[in-house]
Design a protein around this motif. Sequence first.
Motif, PDB file in Angstrom:
ATOM      1  N   ARG A 133      67.838  10.247  73.148  1.00  0.00           N
ATOM      2  CA  ARG A 133      67.726   9.179  72.255  1.00  0.00           C
ATOM      3  C   ARG A 133      66.443   8.804  71.774  1.00  0.00           C
ATOM      4  O   ARG A 133      66.103   8.496  70.682  1.00  0.00           O
ATOM      5  CB  ARG A 133      68.610   7.958  72.887  1.00  0.00           C
ATOM      6  N   ALA A 134      65.395   8.694  72.579  1.00  0.00           N
ATOM      7  CA  ALA A 134      64.193   8.355  72.578  1.00  0.00           C
ATOM      8  C   ALA A 134      63.544   9.348  71.377  1.00  0.00           C
ATOM      9  O   ALA A 134      62.785   8.874  70.506  1.00  0.00           O
ATOM     10  CB  ALA A 134      63.452   8.277  73.577  1.00  0.00           C
ATOM     11  N   MET A 135      63.542  10.638  71.435  1.00  0.00           N
ATOM     12  CA  MET A 135      62.994  11.740  70.585  1.00  0.00           C
ATOM     13  C   MET A 135      63.642  11.599  69.381  1.00  0.00           C
ATOM     14  O   MET A 135      62.803  11.812  68.323  1.00  0.00           O
ATOM     15  CB  MET A 135      63.072  12.876  71.321  1.00  0.00           C
ATOM     16  N   SER A 136      64.967  11.317  69.310  1.00  0.00           N
ATOM     17  CA  SER A 136      65.472  11.317  67.832  1.00  0.00           C
ATOM     18  C   SER A 136      65.210  10.092  67.051  1.00  0.00           C
ATOM     19  O   SER A 136      64.987  10.247  65.867  1.00  0.00           O
ATOM     20  CB  SER A 136      66.950  11.448  68.132  1.00  0.00           C
ATOM     21  N   MET A 137      64.944   8.859  67.789  1.00  0.00           N
ATOM     22  CA  MET A 137      64.483   7.895  66.936  1.00  0.00           C
ATOM     23  C   MET A 137      63.215   7.862  66.655  1.00  0.00           C
ATOM     24  O   MET A 137      62.943   6.664  66.106  1.00  0.00           O
ATOM     25  CB  MET A 137      64.892   6.529  68.030  1.00  0.00           C
ATOM     26  N   LEU A 138      62.367   8.684  67.165  1.00  0.00           N
ATOM     27  CA  LEU A 138      60.980   8.766  66.456  1.00  0.00           C
ATOM     28  C   LEU A 138      61.075   8.894  65.012  1.00  0.00           C
ATOM     29  O   LEU A 138      60.015   8.539  64.288  1.00  0.00           O
ATOM     30  CB  LEU A 138      60.208   9.923  67.008  1.00  0.00           C
ATOM     31  N   ALA A 139      62.162   9.436  64.415  1.00  0.00           N
ATOM     32  CA  ALA A 139      62.255   9.475  63.010  1.00  0.00           C
ATOM     33  C   ALA A 139      62.320   7.994  62.128  1.00  0.00           C
ATOM     34  O   ALA A 139      62.195   8.296  61.190  1.00  0.00           O
ATOM     35  CB  ALA A 139      63.064  10.347  62.679  1.00  0.00           C
ATOM     36  N   LEU A 140      62.744   7.270  63.036  1.00  0.00           N
ATOM     37  CA  LEU A 140      62.964   5.863  62.469  1.00  0.00           C
ATOM     38  C   LEU A 140      62.071   5.081  61.959  1.00  0.00           C
ATOM     39  O   LEU A 140      62.055   4.842  60.548  1.00  0.00           O
ATOM     40  CB  LEU A 140      63.871   4.963  63.252  1.00  0.00           C
TER      41      LEU A 140
END
Length: 440
Positions: free
Chosen positions: A213-220
């Motif tokens: 979750r944390a790694m994917s939300m780095l794109a936000l």
Amino acid sequence: MTPYLHEHPRRAALINELHARPAPALTAPCRMAHLAFKRIERAIDRDRSIDRAHMAALCARFGVAPPAPEAGHHFADFGRFRVKWEMHSEFVAYTIFAEGVSERPFAENPMRLLPNDWLASAPGVAVAAIHAELRPWEGASPGEAGPPPEAAGQFTGESLAGCATAGGAARVFGDFRLDAEGFTRFLMLTRPEASPRQMGRMAQRLLEIETYRAMSMLALPVMREIGPRLAEAESALVETTQAISAPERGAEGDDRASLARLTSVSAEIEAMTARTAFRLGAARAYGAILWDRIAALREERIEGVQTLQEFMTRRYAPAMRTVESGGERLENLSARATRASDLLRARVDVALAEQNQALLHSMDRRADLQLRLQETVEGLSVVAIGYYAVSLAGYLLGPLAAKIGVEPKILTALSVPPILFGVWLFLKRLKSRIAEDGGH
């Protein structure tokens, strides 16, 4: 290996990859801390050696075996605690396991068992920090409604998510908020019928859910940062396209200006695409893994508590839709810029075709004028050559005229038509022969 089989050089490594990160066997009570460090902008090979050296330094401090020189994962027993070390493409993860729990949940973070200076020197930046506890569940039946007493005061009620899993033999709770130490918390309750392997897999899935979750939300934040630039590029592209299609548009000068603007906008779009392509692709991959891990939990609803899937659908999915929307918007803008370039190219091609057509018409007119001038010159040439030929004929026919009793001038006049015809015929044949030689 059987000597008569020619084995692919990477076959063993690919088989071992399937067993590279086995889930630990966990028995309640125990506690664990999970730290994920994202590598900073350096060469990946150098990062891997630095990460491996950092884990080896911890092993050397406690006198245990370090990871192998090319290893990407390692499990070490330090006596009071165990550490599972894993390297991934973008981050490195450390999971610390310690037996026993305090009376009050989350009072003892196993991260404190690690040397402070070693933690401070960890390469990269922390993107995930999780404190989880596995406690025996001796309370009510598996169908009990609401959160257990163990969760009281540990989680925010509005954010609390949980479920029953392992066929009802275990429960998990978390609120995905940061505590005073900067960790997110998970509480896992297990009944005796749940096996240690089941609990290990459940714990691993929870840790991976929060990490991915944390790694994917780095794109936000990346998409939010380029949002204004994306709007500016979109506005500039609209203006350029409108200028290209304007009916009162000029010709060559306007096309050059439009081409310059369109090139600038396309370069800006390509720069944003290059900057975000990897992050968007990684976000999609991490998000897919997250939903797979949630599905693998096989959640069973606890009355009064939202499931992890419901929490992610309400809180996480909108953020990722924003990321996906930004990525789609960027892709559409790139496609529109390409179409505008094609439109401008078609306009320039039409203008060039018109210029070429006008040039051909001009060349035709020039050739026609040249032909007429040539014909005029040919006529004058016949007259000039005929004049000199008649003059010569007058000298030749003078003595003959005296013998036959005819005026020399009359005889000269009679010679004019055949001489002119002969000159004309000679020039015509000469022109035909030159034309034939030119055709060859």
